[in-house]
Design a protein around this motif. Structure first.
Motif, PDB file in Angstrom:
ATOM      1  N   LEU A   4     -17.245  -9.999 -14.172  1.00  0.00           N
ATOM      2  CA  LEU A   4     -16.854  -8.638 -14.511  1.00  0.00           C
ATOM      3  C   LEU A   4     -17.292  -7.669 -13.428  1.00  0.00           C
ATOM      4  CD1 LEU A   4     -18.039  -8.499 -18.240  1.00  0.00           C
ATOM      5  CD2 LEU A   4     -15.723  -8.987 -17.415  1.00  0.00           C
ATOM      6  N   CYS A   5     -16.386  -6.792 -13.015  1.00  0.00           N
ATOM      7  CA  CYS A   5     -16.747  -5.781 -12.015  1.00  0.00           C
ATOM      8  C   CYS A   5     -15.676  -4.698 -12.006  1.00  0.00           C
ATOM      9  CB  CYS A   5     -16.908  -6.407 -10.627  1.00  0.00           C
ATOM     10  SG  CYS A   5     -15.420  -7.203  -9.988  1.00  0.00           S
ATOM     11  N   SER A   6     -15.756  -3.810 -11.037  1.00  0.00           N
ATOM     12  CA  SER A   6     -14.699  -2.839 -10.797  1.00  0.00           C
ATOM     13  C   SER A   6     -14.327  -2.929  -9.326  1.00  0.00           C
ATOM     14  CB  SER A   6     -15.157  -1.421 -11.164  1.00  0.00           C
ATOM     15  OG  SER A   6     -14.077  -0.510 -11.051  1.00  0.00           O
ATOM     16  N   SER A   7     -13.467  -2.033  -8.892  1.00  0.00           N
ATOM     17  CA  SER A   7     -13.108  -1.935  -7.476  1.00  0.00           C
ATOM     18  C   SER A   7     -13.385  -0.514  -7.034  1.00  0.00           C
ATOM     19  CB  SER A   7     -11.625  -2.280  -7.279  1.00  0.00           C
ATOM     20  OG  SER A   7     -11.275  -2.305  -5.911  1.00  0.00           O
ATOM     21  N   ASN A   8     -13.921  -0.352  -5.832  1.00  0.00           N
ATOM     22  CA  ASN A   8     -14.184   0.997  -5.329  1.00  0.00           C
ATOM     23  C   ASN A   8     -12.904   1.802  -5.164  1.00  0.00           C
ATOM     24  OD1 ASN A   8     -16.661  -0.477  -3.255  1.00  0.00           O
ATOM     25  ND2 ASN A   8     -17.080   0.745  -5.067  1.00  0.00           N
ATOM     26  N   ALA A   9     -11.818   1.100  -4.843  1.00  0.00           N
ATOM     27  CA  ALA A   9     -10.523   1.763  -4.690  1.00  0.00           C
ATOM     28  C   ALA A   9      -9.410   0.731  -4.855  1.00  0.00           C
ATOM     29  CB  ALA A   9     -10.413   2.444  -3.326  1.00  0.00           C
ATOM     30  N   VAL A  10      -8.254   1.210  -5.314  1.00  0.00           N
ATOM     31  CA  VAL A  10      -7.041   0.397  -5.404  1.00  0.00           C
ATOM     32  C   VAL A  10      -5.913   1.205  -4.775  1.00  0.00           C
ATOM     33  CG1 VAL A  10      -5.342  -0.669  -6.936  1.00  0.00           C
ATOM     34  CG2 VAL A  10      -7.777  -0.793  -7.499  1.00  0.00           C
ATOM     35  N   THR A  11      -5.219   0.624  -3.819  1.00  0.00           N
ATOM     36  CA  THR A  11      -4.135   1.355  -3.172  1.00  0.00           C
ATOM     37  C   THR A  11      -2.850   1.238  -3.973  1.00  0.00           C
ATOM     38  OG1 THR A  11      -3.209  -0.438  -1.817  1.00  0.00           O
ATOM     39  CG2 THR A  11      -5.153   0.713  -0.950  1.00  0.00           C
ATOM     40  N   MET A  12      -1.936   2.162  -3.738  1.00  0.00           N
ATOM     41  CA  MET A  12      -0.649   2.130  -4.414  1.00  0.00           C
ATOM     42  C   MET A  12       0.219   0.990  -3.907  1.00  0.00           C
ATOM     43  SD  MET A  12      -1.011   4.413  -6.675  1.00  0.00           S
ATOM     44  CE  MET A  12       0.641   4.476  -7.346  1.00  0.00           C
ATOM     45  N   ALA A  13      -0.217   0.321  -2.846  1.00  0.00           N
ATOM     46  CA  ALA A  13       0.454  -0.891  -2.371  1.00  0.00           C
ATOM     47  C   ALA A  13      -0.121  -2.136  -3.023  1.00  0.00           C
ATOM     48  CB  ALA A  13       0.340  -0.990  -0.845  1.00  0.00           C
ATOM     49  N   GLY A  14      -1.119  -1.958  -3.909  1.00  0.00           N
ATOM     50  CA  GLY A  14      -1.673  -3.089  -4.642  1.00  0.00           C
ATOM     51  C   GLY A  14      -2.760  -3.845  -3.912  1.00  0.00           C
TER      52      GLY A  14
ATOM     53  N   LEU B 125      -7.444   5.200  -7.849  1.00  0.00           N
ATOM     54  CA  LEU B 125      -6.155   5.000  -7.189  1.00  0.00           C
ATOM     55  C   LEU B 125      -6.062   5.838  -5.918  1.00  0.00           C
ATOM     56  CD1 LEU B 125      -3.534   4.984 -10.100  1.00  0.00           C
ATOM     57  CD2 LEU B 125      -4.648   3.045  -8.976  1.00  0.00           C
ATOM     58  N   CYS B 126      -5.584   5.213  -4.842  1.00  0.00           N
ATOM     59  CA  CYS B 126      -5.450   5.881  -3.544  1.00  0.00           C
ATOM     60  C   CYS B 126      -4.080   5.552  -2.954  1.00  0.00           C
ATOM     61  CB  CYS B 126      -6.542   5.426  -2.582  1.00  0.00           C
ATOM     62  SG  CYS B 126      -8.215   5.857  -3.108  1.00  0.00           S
ATOM     63  N   GLU B 127      -3.475   6.534  -2.321  1.00  0.00           N
ATOM     64  CA  GLU B 127      -2.109   6.360  -1.836  1.00  0.00           C
ATOM     65  C   GLU B 127      -2.004   5.299  -0.754  1.00  0.00           C
ATOM     66  OE1 GLU B 127       1.783   6.834  -2.321  1.00  0.00           O
ATOM     67  OE2 GLU B 127       0.280   7.998  -3.421  1.00  0.00           O
ATOM     68  N   THR B 128      -2.956   5.284   0.178  1.00  0.00           N
ATOM     69  CA  THR B 128      -2.887   4.358   1.306  1.00  0.00           C
ATOM     70  C   THR B 128      -4.238   3.686   1.520  1.00  0.00           C
ATOM     71  OG1 THR B 128      -3.570   6.018   2.940  1.00  0.00           O
ATOM     72  CG2 THR B 128      -1.198   5.868   2.434  1.00  0.00           C
ATOM     73  N   LEU B 129      -4.242   2.676   2.379  1.00  0.00           N
ATOM     74  CA  LEU B 129      -5.484   2.000   2.730  1.00  0.00           C
ATOM     75  C   LEU B 129      -6.450   2.957   3.414  1.00  0.00           C
ATOM     76  CD1 LEU B 129      -7.121  -0.617   2.879  1.00  0.00           C
ATOM     77  CD2 LEU B 129      -5.895  -1.184   4.984  1.00  0.00           C
ATOM     78  N   GLU B 130      -5.940   3.832   4.269  1.00  0.00           N
ATOM     79  CA  GLU B 130      -6.790   4.810   4.959  1.00  0.00           C
ATOM     80  C   GLU B 130      -7.470   5.747   3.966  1.00  0.00           C
ATOM     81  OE1 GLU B 130      -6.487   8.074   8.616  1.00  0.00           O
ATOM     82  OE2 GLU B 130      -4.672   7.464   7.550  1.00  0.00           O
ATOM     83  N   VAL B 131      -6.708   6.208   2.978  1.00  0.00           N
ATOM     84  CA  VAL B 131      -7.275   7.084   1.946  1.00  0.00           C
ATOM     85  C   VAL B 131      -8.316   6.329   1.119  1.00  0.00           C
ATOM     86  CG1 VAL B 131      -6.744   8.422  -0.128  1.00  0.00           C
ATOM     87  CG2 VAL B 131      -5.225   8.538   1.847  1.00  0.00           C
ATOM     88  N   ALA B 132      -8.046   5.054   0.848  1.00  0.00           N
ATOM     89  CA  ALA B 132      -8.980   4.243   0.075  1.00  0.00           C
ATOM     90  C   ALA B 132     -10.308   4.071   0.805  1.00  0.00           C
ATOM     91  CB  ALA B 132      -8.363   2.880  -0.219  1.00  0.00           C
TER      92      ALA B 132
END
Length: 221
Positions: free
Chosen positions: A109-119, A150-157
């Motif tokens: 069990l965990c979370s993710s610091n960020a998830v991009t809109m590209a998955g 949720l972040c739009e791009t990898l750079e934003v993430a």
């Protein structure tokens, strides 16, 4: 909840979450979208695992997981062995021992610091136990991810991880690192630095091994 009874904010985030879910599915992740963290916890136990599920449950120290209420639900499964390293009161050395000795487990069990809109799943770890478990070891991984991740791009993430998640987690853990006062990453050389190992997971392998529970609430950091 129907669109007619949802607030404009919830409708907006539902659209964003559903778009992210499609991208995650295309990248071979298991994925489900939920109105609340409690709903996500129930879905994991009742539908993803099932009442007859058996196995050891390890934990990555996630605030999102604790906020979801999934731990007591898993403890209610007769066949589940929920390792006690979810407990913040546990001594650090004992928590580390359990994470090492039970690296191979049935559920992590965990979370993710960020998830991009590209998955893509974007994470930054201190010792690497969480990203290592996400990548390999546990039979199944379940991520509780609030809409704030949720972040739009990898750079934003990457920027979010450095300048939002990392300072907040340093504050949560009471660490004496420069970002605690600056409110942003200072790329410090501190021995207590928790930003050491990056990972970007593009796809789940095997298919569905990583299940992402997307939640229409702000959750975690």
């Amino acid at each position: 909840m129907t669109e007619q009874t949802m607030s404009p904010e919830d409708q907006y985030w539902t659209l964003r979450l559903e778009k992210a879910a499609k991208a995650l599915e295309a990248n071979h992740f298991g994925v489900s979208v939920h109105a609340t963290a409690g709903e996500a916890a129930s879905h994991l136990v009742e539908n993803v695992l099932g009442r007859d599920w058996k196995g050891a449950v390890n934990f990555g120290g996630s605030a999102s997981v604790l906020q979801s209420g999934v731990v007591p639900l898993l403890q209610g499964l007769p066949g589940a062995e929920v390792l006690p390293n979810w407990d913040p009161a546990m001594e650090a050395a004992e928590r580390l021992r359990l994470r090492r000795e039970r690296f191979i487990c049935e559920l992590y069990l965990c979370s993710s610091n960020a998830v991009t809109m590209a998955g893509q799943l974007v994470n930054l770890d201190g010792t690497g136990n969480r990203v290592a478990s996400m990548i390999y070891g546990p039979a199944k991984v379940a991520l509780f991810v609030g809409r704030n991740k949720l972040c739009e791009t990898l750079e934003v993430a990457v920027d979010r991880v450095r300048n939002v998640a990392s300072p907040m987690n340093n504050i949560r853990l009471g660490l004496p690192n420069p970002c605690v006062k600056a409110g942003r990453c200072m790329d410090c050389k501190s021995p207590s630095r928790i930003c050491n190992m990056w990972s970007v997971i593009e796809k789940s392998c095997p298919v569905g091994r990583i299940h992402v529970l997307l939640i229409n609430e702000d959750l975690g950091f």
